[in-house]
Design a protein around this motif. Structure first.
Motif, PDB file in Angstrom:
ATOM      1  N   TYR A  70      37.495  39.956  45.008  1.00 46.18           N
ATOM      2  CA  TYR A  70      38.320  40.666  43.748  1.00 46.18           C
ATOM      3  C   TYR A  70      37.200  42.880  43.580  1.00 46.18           C
ATOM      4  O   TYR A  70      36.440  42.045  44.092  1.00 46.18           O
ATOM      5  CB  TYR A  70      37.919  40.218  42.085  1.00 46.18           C
ATOM      6  N   ILE A  71      37.416  43.245  43.021  1.00 45.36           N
ATOM      7  CA  ILE A  71      37.059  44.625  42.864  1.00 45.36           C
ATOM      8  C   ILE A  71      36.676  45.070  41.364  1.00 45.36           C
ATOM      9  O   ILE A  71      38.444  44.436  40.387  1.00 45.36           O
ATOM     10  CB  ILE A  71      37.626  45.590  43.956  1.00 45.36           C
ATOM     11  N   LYS A  72      36.037  45.075  40.608  1.00 47.72           N
ATOM     12  CA  LYS A  72      36.051  45.353  39.749  1.00 47.72           C
ATOM     13  C   LYS A  72      35.498  47.272  38.928  1.00 47.72           C
ATOM     14  O   LYS A  72      34.427  47.398  39.853  1.00 47.72           O
ATOM     15  CB  LYS A  72      34.825  44.351  38.267  1.00 47.72           C
ATOM     16  N   LYS A  73      36.014  47.129  37.806  1.00 44.70           N
ATOM     17  CA  LYS A  73      35.519  48.570  37.417  1.00 44.70           C
ATOM     18  C   LYS A  73      35.193  48.243  35.952  1.00 44.70           C
ATOM     19  O   LYS A  73      35.551  47.841  34.787  1.00 44.70           O
ATOM     20  CB  LYS A  73      36.541  49.807  37.455  1.00 44.70           C
ATOM     21  N   GLN A  74      33.595  48.906  35.062  1.00 44.34           N
ATOM     22  CA  GLN A  74      33.157  48.284  34.213  1.00 44.34           C
ATOM     23  C   GLN A  74      33.208  49.526  33.450  1.00 44.34           C
ATOM     24  O   GLN A  74      32.079  49.949  33.956  1.00 44.34           O
ATOM     25  CB  GLN A  74      31.766  48.037  34.432  1.00 44.34           C
ATOM     26  N   ILE A  75      34.022  49.387  32.690  1.00 43.47           N
ATOM     27  CA  ILE A  75      33.997  50.317  31.379  1.00 43.47           C
ATOM     28  C   ILE A  75      33.473  50.857  30.695  1.00 43.47           C
ATOM     29  O   ILE A  75      32.647  51.918  30.244  1.00 43.47           O
ATOM     30  CB  ILE A  75      35.639  50.229  30.902  1.00 43.47           C
ATOM     31  N   THR A  76      32.525  49.888  29.828  1.00 46.67           N
ATOM     32  CA  THR A  76      32.019  49.745  28.585  1.00 46.67           C
ATOM     33  C   THR A  76      30.871  48.638  28.941  1.00 46.67           C
ATOM     34  O   THR A  76      31.226  47.085  30.067  1.00 46.67           O
ATOM     35  CB  THR A  76      31.992  49.093  27.420  1.00 46.67           C
ATOM     36  N   PRO A  77      29.572  48.283  28.534  1.00 46.72           N
ATOM     37  CA  PRO A  77      28.782  46.882  28.526  1.00 46.72           C
ATOM     38  C   PRO A  77      29.817  45.675  28.789  1.00 46.72           C
ATOM     39  O   PRO A  77      29.753  44.498  28.598  1.00 46.72           O
ATOM     40  CB  PRO A  77      27.724  47.387  27.531  1.00 46.72           C
ATOM     41  N   TYR A  78      30.763  45.661  28.021  1.00 45.87           N
ATOM     42  CA  TYR A  78      31.688  44.549  27.397  1.00 45.87           C
ATOM     43  C   TYR A  78      32.678  44.609  27.776  1.00 45.87           C
ATOM     44  O   TYR A  78      33.598  43.623  27.767  1.00 45.87           O
ATOM     45  CB  TYR A  78      31.354  44.382  25.573  1.00 45.87           C
ATOM     46  N   PHE A  79      33.155  46.095  27.929  1.00 49.51           N
ATOM     47  CA  PHE A  79      34.865  45.423  28.663  1.00 49.51           C
ATOM     48  C   PHE A  79      34.769  45.754  30.187  1.00 49.51           C
ATOM     49  O   PHE A  79      34.017  47.018  30.701  1.00 49.51           O
ATOM     50  CB  PHE A  79      35.862  46.273  28.291  1.00 49.51           C
ATOM     51  N   SER A  80      35.440  45.491  31.230  1.00 51.94           N
ATOM     52  CA  SER A  80      36.126  45.654  32.729  1.00 51.94           C
ATOM     53  C   SER A  80      37.524  45.270  32.922  1.00 51.94           C
ATOM     54  O   SER A  80      38.642  44.654  32.031  1.00 51.94           O
ATOM     55  CB  SER A  80      35.156  45.004  33.228  1.00 51.94           C
ATOM     56  N   LEU A  81      37.704  46.288  33.666  1.00 52.24           N
ATOM     57  CA  LEU A  81      39.051  45.860  34.482  1.00 52.24           C
ATOM     58  C   LEU A  81      39.350  45.197  35.914  1.00 52.24           C
ATOM     59  O   LEU A  81      38.422  45.818  36.918  1.00 52.24           O
ATOM     60  CB  LEU A  81      39.604  47.355  34.834  1.00 52.24           C
ATOM     61  N   ARG A  82      39.725  44.254  36.365  1.00 50.74           N
ATOM     62  CA  ARG A  82      39.328  44.059  37.403  1.00 50.74           C
ATOM     63  C   ARG A  82      40.115  43.326  38.193  1.00 50.74           C
ATOM     64  O   ARG A  82      41.688  42.880  37.744  1.00 50.74           O
ATOM     65  CB  ARG A  82      38.326  41.645  37.015  1.00 50.74           C
ATOM     66  N   LEU A  83      40.589  43.189  40.286  1.00 49.51           N
ATOM     67  CA  LEU A  83      41.594  43.345  40.402  1.00 49.51           C
ATOM     68  C   LEU A  83      41.381  41.936  41.547  1.00 49.51           C
ATOM     69  O   LEU A  83      40.164  42.366  42.644  1.00 49.51           O
ATOM     70  CB  LEU A  83      41.751  44.198  41.497  1.00 49.51           C
ATOM     71  N   ASP A  84      42.124  40.856  41.142  1.00 51.19           N
ATOM     72  CA  ASP A  84      42.008  39.838  41.881  1.00 51.19           C
ATOM     73  C   ASP A  84      42.635  39.012  42.819  1.00 51.19           C
ATOM     74  O   ASP A  84      43.967  39.590  42.902  1.00 51.19           O
ATOM     75  CB  ASP A  84      42.211  38.750  40.836  1.00 51.19           C
ATOM     76  N   GLY A  85      42.357  38.555  43.494  1.00 52.91           N
ATOM     77  CA  GLY A  85      43.389  37.880  44.659  1.00 52.91           C
ATOM     78  C   GLY A  85      42.101  36.323  45.432  1.00 52.91           C
ATOM     79  O   GLY A  85      41.680  36.637  45.818  1.00 52.91           O
ATOM     80  N   VAL A  86      43.921  35.827  45.367  1.00 54.56           N
ATOM     81  CA  VAL A  86      43.399  34.875  46.148  1.00 54.56           C
ATOM     82  C   VAL A  86      43.891  33.128  46.899  1.00 54.56           C
ATOM     83  O   VAL A  86      45.079  33.917  46.852  1.00 54.56           O
ATOM     84  CB  VAL A  86      42.947  33.458  44.375  1.00 54.56           C
TER      85      VAL A  86
END
Length: 437
Positions: A70-86
């Motif tokens: 996965y690759i993740k972008k942390q927007i705030t200390p409490y919220f992020s967007l994560r692109l997952d592949g399995v």
């Protein structure tokens, strides 16, 4: 619909990239540079079941290896967007009876599904920081949810043998819901434990259609996450609550220190004010400070020089000319009042105006003396004579004369200039005299 979903996922991730640029522009004086991008690798168990409701199509589910990235972008200390592949395999059979004791015979006896890809975009929320007063936490609990696509090919086994469920790969919408715990091993390395249930929008994953019972599969994993960027810290571990607390403590210490400085300055200002008051003290009020006053206790109203001593002023000589007296005498001759009253008649105004102009121009002083005859009581005549003199004064003042330079006095019948036994004598005694000086 699935193409549109892929477009939406791509657009959402593009928004995340833009958010990175905006955040870099809007961050104001951060204490340290914080990394917001990270990648993760993981591996774990893939199972074709879920404990979150629904029915299983096969009685004996199996655990297979799965692996992900996965690759993740942390927007705030409490919220992020994560692109997952399995990727991985899913399998199960009916070699055991279901929990209700019913054994399955006939039909599809087992399946094996190659999960060629499972891609989803997830919103991740950090739910709990172990210590709210630590600037950098070491353990976080999180939940996630999102949407994506799963592509797979399924083989089924029945009494007729093993065959492909369909000739083509199948792609279906998935809704992943998960939770996990993350441990910070180093400034840029995290250990991640997670579990995700993927709800499939269809009943094709296990090659067995069982009514309106969509398939699902779970992925329990462990892995490592690596922070990307030149910063020393990760935004995900950044604790604004603790920083706010520390800033409040620092502000309190600064305020305490400033209070001491302010108190010292107030004391110094009070001392300087006392010295200034002592320096400017003027006991007799003549405008010269006591330290410079050579003539203390000067009476009020006395004009003094720079040393505080009375200023000697040569008196100004006032010269009254014959022309001035002529103006006044003319005003006396034209002066008329209403009978038995102090009301001036209009005939008196023009010559009184000339007297007022004379007082203003030459700054003369004027004494007005009111007189009456002996007709009436003494008390009434004294009051009437005084009121008539005041009436003249009021009129002159209304025309601009200085009231402090006009004196109005009433003498009643006490200063006659003719006999009160005749009418003409009494007429002369009823008068207001003007005296310039």
């Amino acid at each position: 619909m699935k193409k549109n979903l892929l477009k939406c996922l791509s657009a959402t991730f593009a928004v995340a990239l833009m958010a990175n640029v905006l955040q870099a522009q809007e961050t104001v004086n951060p204490p340290v540079k914080l990394n917001t991008w990270s990648i993760g690798v993981n591996a774990g168990a893939l199972t074709p079941i879920s404990p979150l409701g629904g029915k299983n199509d096969f009685s004996n589910w199996k655990t297979n290896l799965g692996y992900g990235l996965y690759i993740k972008k942390q927007i705030t200390p409490y919220f992020s967007l994560r692109l997952d592949g399995v990727r991985g395999k899913l399998s199960a059979d009916n070699t055991e009876p279901f929990d209700n004791g019913v054994a399955i015979t006939g039909g599809v006896s087992s399946f094996e599904t190659d999960l060629n890809y499972s891609g989803s975009l997830n919103a991740v929320v950090n739910m709990f920081n172990i210590d709210m007063f630590r600037k950098e936490n070491i353990l976080q609990l999180y939940v996630s949810a999102g949407a994506g696509l799963a592509g797979y090919k399924t083989k089924i086994t029945s009494a007729a043998g093993t065959r492909d469920y369909t000739s083509d790969n199948i792609s279906e919408l998935i809704i992943p819901v998960g939770l996990g715990a993350k441990f910070r091993l180093a400034d840029k390395v995290n250990f991640d434990l997670g579990w995700t249930v993927n709800f499939v929008d269809g009943d094709n994953l296990d090659g067995f259609y069982k009514g309106n019972n969509n398939d699902k599969y779970s992925y329990a994993h462990a892995g490592l996450e690596f922070s990307l960027g030149s910063g020393e810290k990760q935004l995900a571990w950044h604790n604004p609550v603790a920083l706010t607390y520390d800033e409040a403590l620092a502000a309190k210490e600064t305020a305490t220190a400033l209070k001491g400085v302010v108190d010292a300055q107030k004391a110094e200002n009070a001392r300087l004010r006392a010295d200034m008051d002592n320096l400017l003290k003027d006991s007799d009020g003549d405008g010269v400070a006591d330290k410079l006053d050579k003539c203390p206790d000067t009476p009020a109203g006395i004009v003094v020089d720079g040393s505080g001593c009375p200023l000697k002023v040569a008196p100004t000589k006032v010269i009254v000319t014959e022309a001035d007296r002529k103006i006044v005498n003319e005003a006396i001759r034209n002066l008329e009042f209403d009978l038995g009253k102090s009301t001036l008649r209009a005939k008196s105004y023009p010559t009184l105006n000339r007297v007022a102009a004379l007082l203003v121009e030459k700054n003369f002083s004027l004494k007005l003396a009111g007189h009456t005859d002996i007709t009436g009581s003494m008390k009434l005549n004294l009051a009437l004579s005084k009121d008539r003199a005041e009436a003249v004064k009021s009129y002159l003042v209304s025309q601009g004369a200085n009231p402090s330079r006009i004196e109005a006095t009433g003498y009643g019948p006490n200063q006659p200039i003719a006999s009160n036994k005749t009418a003409s004598g009494r007429q002369k005694n009823r008068r207001v005299e003007f005296t310039l000086f």
